[in-house]
Motif scaffolding. Structure first.
Motif, PDB file in Angstrom:
ATOM      1  N   PRO A  37     -87.739  84.775  39.416  1.00  0.00           N
ATOM      2  CA  PRO A  37     -86.208  85.245  39.103  1.00  0.00           C
ATOM      3  C   PRO A  37     -86.128  86.769  39.255  1.00  0.00           C
ATOM      4  CG  PRO A  37     -86.827  83.923  37.385  1.00  0.00           C
ATOM      5  CD  PRO A  37     -88.182  84.096  37.993  1.00  0.00           C
ATOM      6  N   LEU A  38     -84.806  87.293  39.467  1.00  0.00           N
ATOM      7  CA  LEU A  38     -84.532  88.733  39.679  1.00  0.00           C
ATOM      8  C   LEU A  38     -84.147  89.616  38.653  1.00  0.00           C
ATOM      9  CD1 LEU A  38     -82.444  88.253  43.100  1.00  0.00           C
ATOM     10  CD2 LEU A  38     -84.842  88.132  42.839  1.00  0.00           C
ATOM     11  N   ALA A  53     -71.086  90.335  36.814  1.00  0.00           N
ATOM     12  CA  ALA A  53     -71.002  89.168  37.526  1.00  0.00           C
ATOM     13  C   ALA A  53     -71.833  88.186  36.990  1.00  0.00           C
ATOM     14  CB  ALA A  53     -71.226  89.543  38.993  1.00  0.00           C
ATOM     15  N   LEU A  54     -73.181  88.441  36.639  1.00  0.00           N
ATOM     16  CA  LEU A  54     -74.134  87.702  36.151  1.00  0.00           C
ATOM     17  C   LEU A  54     -73.587  86.998  35.151  1.00  0.00           C
ATOM     18  CD1 LEU A  54     -77.287  89.650  36.694  1.00  0.00           C
ATOM     19  CD2 LEU A  54     -76.746  87.347  38.146  1.00  0.00           C
ATOM     20  N   GLN A  55     -73.180  87.718  33.987  1.00  0.00           N
ATOM     21  CA  GLN A  55     -72.480  87.261  32.864  1.00  0.00           C
ATOM     22  C   GLN A  55     -71.663  86.230  32.933  1.00  0.00           C
ATOM     23  OE1 GLN A  55     -73.937  87.426  29.826  1.00  0.00           O
ATOM     24  NE2 GLN A  55     -75.074  89.385  29.912  1.00  0.00           N
ATOM     25  N   GLY A  56     -70.762  86.437  34.102  1.00  0.00           N
ATOM     26  CA  GLY A  56     -69.814  85.427  34.521  1.00  0.00           C
ATOM     27  C   GLY A  56     -70.239  84.233  35.011  1.00  0.00           C
ATOM     28  N   LEU A  57     -71.242  84.429  35.865  1.00  0.00           N
ATOM     29  CA  LEU A  57     -72.134  83.224  36.229  1.00  0.00           C
ATOM     30  C   LEU A  57     -72.784  82.220  35.061  1.00  0.00           C
ATOM     31  CD1 LEU A  57     -73.702  84.633  39.676  1.00  0.00           C
ATOM     32  CD2 LEU A  57     -71.720  83.100  39.451  1.00  0.00           C
ATOM     33  N   ARG A  58     -73.123  82.953  34.436  1.00  0.00           N
ATOM     34  CA  ARG A  58     -73.810  82.273  33.061  1.00  0.00           C
ATOM     35  C   ARG A  58     -72.786  81.618  32.359  1.00  0.00           C
ATOM     36  NH1 ARG A  58     -74.190  83.388  27.855  1.00  0.00           N
ATOM     37  NH2 ARG A  58     -73.329  85.150  28.106  1.00  0.00           N
ATOM     38  N   MET A  59     -71.858  82.218  31.950  1.00  0.00           N
ATOM     39  CA  MET A  59     -70.469  81.504  31.340  1.00  0.00           C
ATOM     40  C   MET A  59     -70.046  80.283  32.068  1.00  0.00           C
ATOM     41  SD  MET A  59     -68.516  84.797  29.773  1.00  0.00           S
ATOM     42  CE  MET A  59     -67.475  83.838  29.109  1.00  0.00           C
ATOM     43  N   LYS A  60     -70.309  80.278  33.421  1.00  0.00           N
ATOM     44  CA  LYS A  60     -69.957  79.195  34.395  1.00  0.00           C
ATOM     45  C   LYS A  60     -70.977  78.024  34.545  1.00  0.00           C
ATOM     46  CE  LYS A  60     -66.148  82.044  36.089  1.00  0.00           C
ATOM     47  NZ  LYS A  60     -65.578  82.895  37.454  1.00  0.00           N
ATOM     48  N   LEU A  87     -73.613  78.728  36.076  1.00  0.00           N
ATOM     49  CA  LEU A  87     -74.526  78.907  37.437  1.00  0.00           C
ATOM     50  C   LEU A  87     -75.575  79.821  37.297  1.00  0.00           C
ATOM     51  CD1 LEU A  87     -71.122  79.188  39.658  1.00  0.00           C
ATOM     52  CD2 LEU A  87     -72.714  77.125  39.631  1.00  0.00           C
ATOM     53  N   ALA A  88     -75.766  80.564  36.398  1.00  0.00           N
ATOM     54  CA  ALA A  88     -77.050  81.258  36.266  1.00  0.00           C
ATOM     55  C   ALA A  88     -77.506  81.605  34.672  1.00  0.00           C
ATOM     56  CB  ALA A  88     -76.675  82.705  36.595  1.00  0.00           C
ATOM     57  N   GLY A  89     -78.768  81.877  34.571  1.00  0.00           N
ATOM     58  CA  GLY A  89     -79.370  82.003  33.240  1.00  0.00           C
ATOM     59  C   GLY A  89     -80.223  83.148  33.175  1.00  0.00           C
ATOM     60  N   GLN A  90     -80.768  83.613  32.055  1.00  0.00           N
ATOM     61  CA  GLN A  90     -81.644  84.834  31.941  1.00  0.00           C
ATOM     62  C   GLN A  90     -82.707  84.577  31.071  1.00  0.00           C
ATOM     63  OE1 GLN A  90     -78.247  86.668  29.271  1.00  0.00           O
ATOM     64  NE2 GLN A  90     -80.160  88.273  29.503  1.00  0.00           N
ATOM     65  N   THR A  91     -83.724  85.049  31.475  1.00  0.00           N
ATOM     66  CA  THR A  91     -85.307  84.731  30.700  1.00  0.00           C
ATOM     67  C   THR A  91     -85.802  86.297  30.667  1.00  0.00           C
ATOM     68  OG1 THR A  91     -86.493  84.635  32.762  1.00  0.00           O
ATOM     69  CG2 THR A  91     -85.635  82.472  31.644  1.00  0.00           C
ATOM     70  N   VAL A  92     -86.892  86.484  29.485  1.00  0.00           N
ATOM     71  CA  VAL A  92     -87.499  87.660  29.464  1.00  0.00           C
ATOM     72  C   VAL A  92     -88.759  87.072  29.671  1.00  0.00           C
ATOM     73  CG1 VAL A  92     -88.131  89.581  28.143  1.00  0.00           C
ATOM     74  CG2 VAL A  92     -85.783  88.854  28.299  1.00  0.00           C
ATOM     75  N   PRO A  93     -89.579  87.289  30.809  1.00  0.00           N
ATOM     76  CA  PRO A  93     -91.061  86.507  31.183  1.00  0.00           C
ATOM     77  C   PRO A  93     -92.050  87.226  29.917  1.00  0.00           C
ATOM     78  CG  PRO A  93     -89.965  87.408  32.850  1.00  0.00           C
ATOM     79  CD  PRO A  93     -89.264  87.870  32.130  1.00  0.00           C
ATOM     80  N   ALA A  94     -93.106  86.605  29.541  1.00  0.00           N
ATOM     81  CA  ALA A  94     -94.131  87.102  28.527  1.00  0.00           C
ATOM     82  C   ALA A  94     -94.555  88.260  28.844  1.00  0.00           C
ATOM     83  CB  ALA A  94     -95.115  85.694  28.376  1.00  0.00           C
ATOM     84  N   LYS A 123     -84.875  88.822  33.328  1.00  0.00           N
ATOM     85  CA  LYS A 123     -85.025  88.108  34.634  1.00  0.00           C
ATOM     86  C   LYS A 123     -83.705  87.120  34.826  1.00  0.00           C
ATOM     87  CE  LYS A 123     -88.331  90.539  36.481  1.00  0.00           C
ATOM     88  NZ  LYS A 123     -89.122  89.937  36.762  1.00  0.00           N
ATOM     89  N   TRP A 124     -83.220  87.039  36.035  1.00  0.00           N
ATOM     90  CA  TRP A 124     -82.084  86.103  36.199  1.00  0.00           C
ATOM     91  C   TRP A 124     -82.344  85.128  37.197  1.00  0.00           C
ATOM     92  CZ3 TRP A 124     -77.490  85.911  33.481  1.00  0.00           C
ATOM     93  CH2 TRP A 124     -76.957  86.985  32.483  1.00  0.00           C
ATOM     94  N   HIS A 125     -82.032  83.837  37.114  1.00  0.00           N
ATOM     95  CA  HIS A 125     -82.055  82.715  37.753  1.00  0.00           C
ATOM     96  C   HIS A 125     -80.886  82.164  38.101  1.00  0.00           C
ATOM     97  CE1 HIS A 125     -82.212  79.674  34.709  1.00  0.00           C
ATOM     98  NE2 HIS A 125     -82.686  80.605  33.979  1.00  0.00           N
ATOM     99  N   HIS A 126     -80.698  81.133  39.149  1.00  0.00           N
ATOM    100  CA  HIS A 126     -79.177  80.369  39.491  1.00  0.00           C
ATOM    101  C   HIS A 126     -79.575  78.907  38.836  1.00  0.00           C
ATOM    102  CE1 HIS A 126     -80.612  77.728  42.620  1.00  0.00           C
ATOM    103  NE2 HIS A 126     -81.212  78.905  43.237  1.00  0.00           N
TER     104      HIS A 126
END
Length: 238
Positions: free
Chosen positions: A28-29, A58-65, A67-74, A80-83
């Motif tokens: 993810p990015l 924009a990422l927050q908007g995609l998450r609410m729809k 279409l995207a999610g976020q993670t914090v790698p170990a 990081k964001w993924h679709h």
């Protein structure tokens, strides 16, 4: 569920899909990587200059729809964001690559679209592309534009992308100025009233127009988020 994106969300989602296909080792990015991907000069039309704050919204908007999610790698403090476009939109990978290319470059002919989308997923011939477009059209995600020697296909998820591919959230097209008041018009007609432009400001007004366009886009996004928060608050309160 009908999904509608604004110009920022469409560009960022296209970037997430593209990078997942083309550079999986860097996916993810991070916010920074998503911003750089949105603003890169190659494989983009129109070119934009999003800030990290705009990309985060924009990422927050995609998450609410969905279409995207976020993670914090170990071992990392960077989110990081993924679709989630494949699952949420219920698309095959080839179809998703075609849709992402339309979000990144706007309307395209079949030849252009195949040549550009196959860098993400193999599209061996135009017949396969036609099958992808038929599935996307059936779901209401694309439509064919009339006119021209070669018909073009556009995506329909984002109302901020004009048929000619210009992003309403980032275009530098002139914005009509309000009509001056009679007194102001009379003063402007007087040669003595004409003042030289301020230092660093073009007399064409292009910089001010671009800034006004960007501010208007951000204000519209803030209004949209405020409405969403109000709706969620009402649902939680109920």
């Amino acid at each position: 569920m009908e999904i509608t994106l604004n110009g920022h969300e469409a560009r960022v989602l296209g970037v997430l899909v593209e990078k997942a296909f083309t550079t999986p080792d860097q996916y993810p990015l991070s916010i920074n990587a998503a911003t750089n991907g949105s603003n890169q000069k190659s494989n983009r039309d129109p070119q934009v200059d999003f800030s990290e704050a705009e990309v985060r919204i924009a990422l927050q908007g995609l998450r609410m729809k969905g279409l995207a999610g976020q993670t914090v790698p170990a071992g990392s403090r960077v989110e990081k964001w993924h679709h989630n476009a494949k699952e949420t939109l219920k698309l095959e990978e080839r179809d998703l690559a075609v849709l992402a290319e339309l979000m990144l470059r706007g309307p395209q002919t079949a030849g252009e679209l195949r040549g550009r989308a196959k860098r993400m997923r193999d599209i061996p011939n135009l017949e396969v592309l036609d099958q992808c477009l038929a599935r996307l059209a059936e779901k209401g995600y694309v439509r064919t534009l009339s006119g021209g020697r070669a018909p073009k296909t556009m995506q329909t998820l984002c109302a901020d992308l004009h048929p000619d591919g210009a992003n309403a959230a980032s275009t530098s097209a002139p914005v009509p100025a309000p009509a001056p008041a009679p007194a102001a018009a009379a003063a402007a007609a007087s040669p003595e009233a004409v003042a030289p432009p301020a230092p660093g400001v073009s007399s064409s007004g292009g910089g001010a127009t671009d800034l006004a366009t960007r501010v208007a886009a951000l204000e519209a996004r803030v209004d949209e988020l405020a409405q969403t928060i109000e709706r969620l608050t009402a649902e939680l309160g109920g």
